[in-house]
Design an enzyme around this catalytic site. Structure first.
Site, PDB file in Angstrom:
ATOM      1  N   HIS A 195       0.653  -1.149   0.000  1.00  0.00           N
ATOM      2  CA  HIS A 195       0.010  -0.003  -0.058  1.00  0.00           C
ATOM      3  C   HIS A 195       0.765   1.427   0.071  1.00  0.00           C
ATOM      4  O   HIS A 195       2.258   1.006   0.267  1.00  0.00           O
ATOM      5  CB  HIS A 195      -1.025   0.008   1.177  1.00  0.00           C
TER       6      HIS A 195
ATOM      7  N   CYS B  87       3.942  -4.080   6.645  1.00  0.00           N
ATOM      8  CA  CYS B  87       3.612  -4.022   5.127  1.00  0.00           C
ATOM      9  C   CYS B  87       4.656  -3.663   4.513  1.00  0.00           C
ATOM     10  O   CYS B  87       5.824  -3.263   4.773  1.00  0.00           O
ATOM     11  CB  CYS B  87       2.358  -3.091   5.241  1.00  0.00           C
TER      12      CYS B  87
END
Length: 338
Positions: free
Chosen positions: A127, A140
């Site tokens: 992301h 992440c």
């Protein structure tokens, strides 16, 4: 009154105009920068190099880079930021489970996670986010916002994402191995007309890119087994016979796609991945495919589920909860983090 413009003035004006046009053209053209020289937040994106075909993504943790391949051709590279100490990003092979353009974290104070491509239900995703130039996330893979938008536009559910300490560039394996006949196109057309409607994942994605079912085939030399998953659910499993079982199969990811835009043949394109820079040179992708055999039932199941974009993964790990996280179909070499 008529203004008289001298020759020197005209030449000066033409010079300025030409210089301006050259500057505009230079600004519009992609700038050639070495991958290792990209500043934090910088990226390159050239989708025209491969307008169509299956997409595969490689995240290199040591380099803090993300590489995007379509039909075996690199169309993008970007800087990234992976997990910081104590929240290391797990390595292994993942498939995209969910896409959400306007996602917010349910764990970290409702933090925005634009253009989210989910890799695990436990919280690992690609992301947009802050890129300080070093690992800084909670696990992440953070990307530049503009790059994440472009990446979001080319991924689908089931797109493979390889996170590793080292990986090879995609190569083409012309040998179809155990799963394709000589007339692959006819086989797939027959399968497409007769296969049943696939079951959907229990968790429905909020935003998806239209695509066929996500097909994943896992071959384990440790257990001499083959598992077939369709949209995150096991649909078949069977015994694998590995020639020269004393030799490792090696860690390979194969993505099924056409040879070219107008070519009717299908081939496997492969990427090797490693826990370190030490590479198993004895196990080449073509050699690995040639060594795998299955009984008639599992081969029929593969053919009944096969489609362009299908992913096959070979591992030397057992297919236990330690290496495969349920319907996530995550083949991990490190422990997952939240």
């Amino acid at each position: 009154m008529v203004a008289v413009v001298g020759r020197r003035t005209v030449l000066a004006g033409l010079g300025a105009l030409v210089a301006g046009l050259v500057a505009q053209r230079a600004a519009a053209e992609p700038q050639v920068v070495a991958v290792d020289e990209l500043a934090p937040g910088a990226f390159a994106w050239h989708p025209e190099r491969a307008p169509a075909g299956p997409v595969a993504i490689v995240v290199s943790i040591p380099d803090q880079r993300v590489y995007v391949y379509r039909n075996g051709v690199r169309i993008g590279v970007s800087t990234c930021s992976t997990g910081k100490p104590g929240h290391e990003t797990p390595t292994g092979v993942f498939t995209i489970l969910e896409k959400d353009k306007h996602h917010r974290s349910s764990t970290y104070n409702n933090a925005p996670m634009p253009n989210m491509n989910r890799l695990t239900w436990s919280g690992i995703a690609l992301h947009a986010g802050n890129l300080p130039g070093y690992p800084a996330s909670h696990g992440c893979v953070r990307l530049p916002l503009a790059f994440s938008e472009r990446l979001f536009g080319v991924t689908t559910l089931g797109t493979p994402v390889i996170i590793a300490d080292a990986a090879t560039y995609p190569g083409t394996v012309l040998h179809p191995g155990l799963v394709l006949s000589d007339d692959a196109k006819a086989t797939l057309q027959t399968v497409a007309s007769t296969s049943a409607k696939p079951a959907r994942p229990a968790k429905t994605p909020k935003t998806t890119t239209p695509s066929g079912p996500a097909i994943s085939i896992l071959v384990s030399s440790a257990e001499q087994s083959i598992v077939i998953m369709r949209d995150g659910h096991v649909v078949a499993s069977g015994k694998a016979t590995i020639a020269e079982p004393e030799r490792p199969l090696g860690n390979h990811v194969y993505v099924l796609g056409p040879v070219g835009d107008d070519d009717q043949r299908l081939v496997w394109r492969t990427i090797g991945y490693y826990d370190s820079t030490a590479r198993d040179v004895e196990s080449t992708p073509s050699d690995t495919l040639a060594r795998i055999r299955g009984d008639q039932a599992i081969i029929a199941a593969i053919q009944n589920n096969l489609a362009p974009g299908a992913v096959m993964i070979t591992v030397d790990l057992p297919l236990s909860a330690d290496s495969r996280t349920g319907r996530d179909f995550v083949i991990m070499t490190d422990q997952a983090v939240g």
